[in-house]
Design an enzyme around this catalytic site. Sequence first.
Site, PDB file in Angstrom:
ATOM      1  N   CYS A   2     -68.419 -77.167 -50.356  1.00 17.89           N
ATOM      2  CA  CYS A   2     -69.414 -75.909 -50.697  1.00 17.89           C
ATOM      3  C   CYS A   2     -69.282 -75.273 -51.986  1.00 17.89           C
ATOM      4  O   CYS A   2     -68.661 -75.563 -53.073  1.00 17.89           O
ATOM      5  CB  CYS A   2     -69.149 -74.925 -49.677  1.00 17.89           C
ATOM      6  SG  CYS A   2     -68.751 -74.865 -48.202  1.00 17.89           S
ATOM      7  N   ARG A  27     -71.826 -80.612 -53.851  1.00 14.79           N
ATOM      8  CA  ARG A  27     -70.519 -80.126 -53.250  1.00 14.79           C
ATOM      9  C   ARG A  27     -71.339 -80.629 -51.846  1.00 14.79           C
ATOM     10  O   ARG A  27     -70.469 -79.677 -51.224  1.00 14.79           O
ATOM     11  CB  ARG A  27     -70.231 -78.845 -53.607  1.00 14.79           C
ATOM     12  CG  ARG A  27     -69.962 -78.970 -55.019  1.00 14.79           C
ATOM     13  CD  ARG A  27     -69.071 -77.263 -55.646  1.00 14.79           C
ATOM     14  NE  ARG A  27     -67.904 -76.640 -54.740  1.00 14.79           N
ATOM     15  CZ  ARG A  27     -66.722 -77.165 -55.305  1.00 14.79           C
ATOM     16  NH1 ARG A  27     -66.414 -77.721 -56.626  1.00 14.79           N
ATOM     17  NH2 ARG A  27     -65.997 -77.478 -54.682  1.00 14.79           N
ATOM     18  N   TRP A  77     -71.220 -77.507 -47.182  1.00 13.03           N
ATOM     19  CA  TRP A  77     -70.787 -78.442 -46.218  1.00 13.03           C
ATOM     20  C   TRP A  77     -70.176 -78.692 -44.910  1.00 13.03           C
ATOM     21  O   TRP A  77     -69.109 -77.897 -45.531  1.00 13.03           O
ATOM     22  CB  TRP A  77     -69.410 -79.143 -47.458  1.00 13.03           C
ATOM     23  CG  TRP A  77     -69.522 -80.858 -47.016  1.00 13.03           C
ATOM     24  CD1 TRP A  77     -70.087 -81.967 -47.410  1.00 13.03           C
ATOM     25  CD2 TRP A  77     -68.003 -81.430 -46.417  1.00 13.03           C
ATOM     26  NE1 TRP A  77     -69.075 -82.815 -46.171  1.00 13.03           N
ATOM     27  CE2 TRP A  77     -68.471 -82.462 -46.397  1.00 13.03           C
ATOM     28  CE3 TRP A  77     -67.138 -80.648 -46.593  1.00 13.03           C
ATOM     29  CZ2 TRP A  77     -67.518 -83.919 -45.949  1.00 13.03           C
ATOM     30  CZ3 TRP A  77     -66.113 -81.490 -44.983  1.00 13.03           C
ATOM     31  CH2 TRP A  77     -66.064 -82.752 -45.578  1.00 13.03           C
ATOM     32  N   ASN A 103     -66.152 -71.160 -49.860  1.00 14.32           N
ATOM     33  CA  ASN A 103     -65.754 -72.703 -49.563  1.00 14.32           C
ATOM     34  C   ASN A 103     -64.165 -72.705 -49.385  1.00 14.32           C
ATOM     35  O   ASN A 103     -62.975 -71.622 -49.896  1.00 14.32           O
ATOM     36  CB  ASN A 103     -65.575 -72.517 -51.303  1.00 14.32           C
ATOM     37  CG  ASN A 103     -65.249 -74.640 -50.853  1.00 14.32           C
ATOM     38  OD1 ASN A 103     -65.613 -74.935 -50.349  1.00 14.32           O
ATOM     39  ND2 ASN A 103     -64.620 -74.312 -52.493  1.00 14.32           N
ATOM     40  N   GLY A 104     -63.783 -73.796 -48.200  1.00 13.80           N
ATOM     41  CA  GLY A 104     -62.655 -73.782 -47.851  1.00 13.80           C
ATOM     42  C   GLY A 104     -62.327 -73.991 -46.639  1.00 13.80           C
ATOM     43  O   GLY A 104     -63.798 -73.791 -46.149  1.00 13.80           O
ATOM     44  N   GLU A 486     -63.536-101.225 -54.010  1.00 13.17           N
ATOM     45  CA  GLU A 486     -65.056-100.169 -54.893  1.00 13.17           C
ATOM     46  C   GLU A 486     -66.075-100.211 -54.918  1.00 13.17           C
ATOM     47  O   GLU A 486     -67.042 -99.876 -54.286  1.00 13.17           O
ATOM     48  CB  GLU A 486     -65.055 -99.317 -56.341  1.00 13.17           C
ATOM     49  CG  GLU A 486     -65.523 -99.034 -56.895  1.00 13.17           C
ATOM     50  CD  GLU A 486     -65.503 -97.541 -56.086  1.00 13.17           C
ATOM     51  OE1 GLU A 486     -64.904 -97.147 -55.803  1.00 13.17           O
ATOM     52  OE2 GLU A 486     -66.031 -96.297 -57.152  1.00 13.17           O
ATOM     53  N   LYS A 490     -69.501 -98.613 -51.718  1.00 12.02           N
ATOM     54  CA  LYS A 490     -70.152 -97.791 -52.736  1.00 12.02           C
ATOM     55  C   LYS A 490     -71.228 -98.743 -52.013  1.00 12.02           C
ATOM     56  O   LYS A 490     -72.467 -97.579 -51.547  1.00 12.02           O
ATOM     57  CB  LYS A 490     -70.474 -98.514 -54.184  1.00 12.02           C
ATOM     58  CG  LYS A 490     -70.165 -98.035 -55.405  1.00 12.02           C
ATOM     59  CD  LYS A 490     -70.181 -97.203 -55.439  1.00 12.02           C
ATOM     60  CE  LYS A 490     -69.766 -95.750 -55.543  1.00 12.02           C
ATOM     61  NZ  LYS A 490     -68.675 -95.634 -55.736  1.00 12.02           N
ATOM     62  N   GLU A 493     -71.144 -95.907 -47.978  1.00 10.52           N
ATOM     63  CA  GLU A 493     -71.065 -94.753 -48.589  1.00 10.52           C
ATOM     64  C   GLU A 493     -73.000 -94.973 -49.034  1.00 10.52           C
ATOM     65  O   GLU A 493     -73.592 -93.501 -48.530  1.00 10.52           O
ATOM     66  CB  GLU A 493     -70.911 -94.130 -49.736  1.00 10.52           C
ATOM     67  CG  GLU A 493     -70.838 -94.006 -50.986  1.00 10.52           C
ATOM     68  CD  GLU A 493     -69.932 -93.612 -51.621  1.00 10.52           C
ATOM     69  OE1 GLU A 493     -69.763 -92.060 -51.846  1.00 10.52           O
ATOM     70  OE2 GLU A 493     -69.249 -94.155 -53.203  1.00 10.52           O
ATOM     71  N   HIS A 509     -55.410-113.831 -41.571  1.00 10.28           N
ATOM     72  CA  HIS A 509     -54.801-113.411 -40.942  1.00 10.28           C
ATOM     73  C   HIS A 509     -56.146-112.175 -40.038  1.00 10.28           C
ATOM     74  O   HIS A 509     -54.512-111.361 -39.148  1.00 10.28           O
ATOM     75  CB  HIS A 509     -53.842-112.262 -42.325  1.00 10.28           C
ATOM     76  CG  HIS A 509     -52.903-113.044 -42.750  1.00 10.28           C
ATOM     77  ND1 HIS A 509     -51.741-113.919 -42.778  1.00 10.28           N
ATOM     78  CD2 HIS A 509     -53.094-113.229 -44.369  1.00 10.28           C
ATOM     79  CE1 HIS A 509     -51.411-114.833 -43.561  1.00 10.28           C
ATOM     80  NE2 HIS A 509     -52.434-114.195 -44.635  1.00 10.28           N
ATOM     81  N   LYS A 608     -69.991 -84.204 -53.028  1.00 12.58           N
ATOM     82  CA  LYS A 608     -69.024 -84.421 -54.630  1.00 12.58           C
ATOM     83  C   LYS A 608     -67.751 -84.007 -54.349  1.00 12.58           C
ATOM     84  O   LYS A 608     -67.059 -85.257 -55.327  1.00 12.58           O
ATOM     85  CB  LYS A 608     -70.090 -84.912 -56.055  1.00 12.58           C
ATOM     86  CG  LYS A 608     -69.570 -85.067 -57.135  1.00 12.58           C
ATOM     87  CD  LYS A 608     -69.976 -86.276 -57.666  1.00 12.58           C
ATOM     88  CE  LYS A 608     -69.279 -86.638 -58.468  1.00 12.58           C
ATOM     89  NZ  LYS A 608     -69.646 -88.231 -58.783  1.00 12.58           N
TER      90      LYS A 608
HETATM   91  O1  M6R Z   1     -63.322 -86.017 -58.282  1.00  8.31           O
HETATM   92  P1  M6R Z   1     -62.726 -86.770 -57.833  1.00  8.31           P
HETATM   93  O2  M6R Z   1     -62.565 -88.199 -57.989  1.00  8.31           O
HETATM   94  O3  M6R Z   1     -61.397 -87.121 -57.172  1.00  8.31           O
HETATM   95  O4  M6R Z   1     -63.213 -87.326 -56.161  1.00  8.31           O
HETATM   96  C1  M6R Z   1     -62.437 -88.908 -55.060  1.00  8.31           C
HETATM   97  C2  M6R Z   1     -63.329 -89.321 -54.148  1.00  8.31           C
HETATM   98  O5  M6R Z   1     -63.735 -88.092 -53.411  1.00  8.31           O
HETATM   99  C3  M6R Z   1     -64.112 -89.700 -55.090  1.00  8.31           C
HETATM  100  O6  M6R Z   1     -64.597 -91.261 -55.591  1.00  8.31           O
HETATM  101  C4  M6R Z   1     -65.564 -90.600 -53.763  1.00  8.31           C
HETATM  102  O7  M6R Z   1     -64.542 -91.102 -53.068  1.00  8.31           O
HETATM  103  C5  M6R Z   1     -66.981 -91.076 -54.633  1.00  8.31           C
HETATM  104  N1  M6R Z   1     -67.739 -90.370 -53.579  1.00  8.31           N
HETATM  105  C6  M6R Z   1     -67.007 -92.478 -54.740  1.00  8.31           C
HETATM  106  O8  M6R Z   1     -68.260 -93.010 -54.532  1.00  8.31           O
END
Ligand code: M6R
Length: 613
Positions: A2, A27, A77, A103-104, A486, A490, A493, A509, A608
């Site tokens: 949030c 957020r 969120w 937020n929280g 990674e 990508k 998501e 395995h 984010k």
């Molecule tokens: O701000 P941060 O690097 O701590 O965030 C960690 C993850 O939430 C962030 O990398 C997330 O996995 C991304 N959406 C990936 O693209």
Amino acid sequence: MCGIIGVVGSTSTLDILLEGLARLEYRGYDSAGVALVRQGETWRARTANGTESVQALVRACAQAPTGVTTGIGHTRWATHGAPEVMNAHPHLDCSGRIAIIHNGIIENHLALKEDLLARGHTFTSVTDSEVLAHQIEELRAAGNDLINAVRLSLASVRGAFSLAVVDALEPNTIVAARRVSPLIVATTPGATYLASDIPAIFDRATSFYGVDDDQVVQLTPDGFHAVDLEGTSVQLTPLTVNFDLETAQKDGHDDFMAKEIAEQPQALRATLMDRRRGDGSFTFDEMHVSDEELKEVRRVVLVAAGTSYHAALVAKYAIEKWARLSVDVEISSEYRYRDPVIEIGTLVIGVSQSGETIDTIQACREAKLRGARVIGICNIVDASLARESDAVLYTRAGLEVSVASTKAFVAQVAVLELLALHLAQLRGTMDSAVIDDRFTELTEVADHVATVLSRSERVSLVANELRDTRDFFYLGRNVGFPTALEGALKLKELTYLHAEGYAAGELKHGPLALIEPGVVVVAVVTDPNLHEKILSNLAEVKARGASVVAIAADGDEIIDAIADYVLRVPATNPLMAPIVDIVPLQQFAYAMARGLGRNVDRPRNLAKTVTVE
Ligand code: M6R
């Protein structure tokens, strides 16, 4: 997560709130809302239109009263309660006069709600947050002013919060408070602001301050006054803000992700700029861990989440090879609750783009409590992680807005490899000439990334041909393994397709059972030392009917005979290759997502900055 924002004293309050909420959408974007107060009246608008929530809120605010100078706004969120209007913030007390944004997570909200219901309060949402509005309502009715009502209400609250409260009976005041979740306050002559993140208000104010845990702040047009939970006055920490409007805008690109992918050479150059002195030693940002202490380090633990975790995995290979130190990489949400062992000489490095990811901050706090020295790697100056760590290394990637992290990843790998070289230098595990060579190679990587960016058309073509694929396996060996993880992250998501990353040697395995015609295997094959091994793995998947996309170095002709599609990258030192090899994988995920009509900047269900556990 949030996003929250508040303004008191400005005649443009509503515009500032709405623009700030648009900037805070990263957020969370399940719903949005604002509350405006003037003497005796609280006006509220809320919308729950998914990624269109803020636009819908702008339309709803056409009915807002004019000339109001105090207001709060929220973009949600969802944690407790579905993303519906009834659960959107601000929440009101029974009188409709007090409005709260939060937020929280209030962990003991069920018990608090039961008590409040027993005392006759009516709830209109199923959120955890609404209890706060009713608790404050009771404390106001008992004669407390707003700041004391908020402060006293927090005594019974367990969990995490950054919150802001307004009351139509104190119309020139906002009261905000923080525990764990981030909160900043900012001032300019005649107006005072609060926000969960600097981007929401960076161009509005002139001075910025961080609110620490269990501090309560009263904001008025003339400034602010902060107290702790006992009511004793406290000072807020001044913050440095280094954003500019240009980096906060799309700058001619279709979306932020495209812009941020394109900015990677610049992010790398900025991150590595001015990092060495004339005598060859390394310089860092706020390094309050001395060289003597670093020489005594016996073990390194990296804690991080998501993409930052993958960057940390790459760093493990570099630190072990160059500095000959044993390295563990931990998912931060797992580390904290595992009773971790911290011996003398353990260095903990928290890696986080935002510097606000609660799992990573809590993991670092736990490590500090147990006696570790903590280095924070983050992208936002004066973020919580930066302020709480013994030392900070900044990735100077610039503001990253798109939920999918791109330029932060390459900058994180670069700065972590810089730290690996520094440790190697201090420990004497590498010749200085070799350190010079590695450093030069690292500074050249930005040019290789620029070369890859110029080849994006080929990536789009391949993505177009594979648009109907539903199952992807990403394979790599050595640092190609975190690159594969990674790349898969990508794709999943952004496209919502099934994608898994594996160490190529691990396939046989178990996961090999899933390989069949229609599956696409994306393989990172740029390491010349492991080329034959990974080609054998690719032969195994080809034999079972999968198609292969290879990320291969320029000049590698052998791969043409095996892969169905080859995406070329310049040959790079193998330990630095993830910085280059990830780029076509980012472009591929981006092109696939665009082809499928996805919102690349705001994928569903994500945010984010993840400030809830
Ligand atoms: O701000 P941060 O690097 O701590 O965030 C960690 C993850 O939430 C962030 O990398 C997330 O996995 C991304 N959406 C990936 O693209």
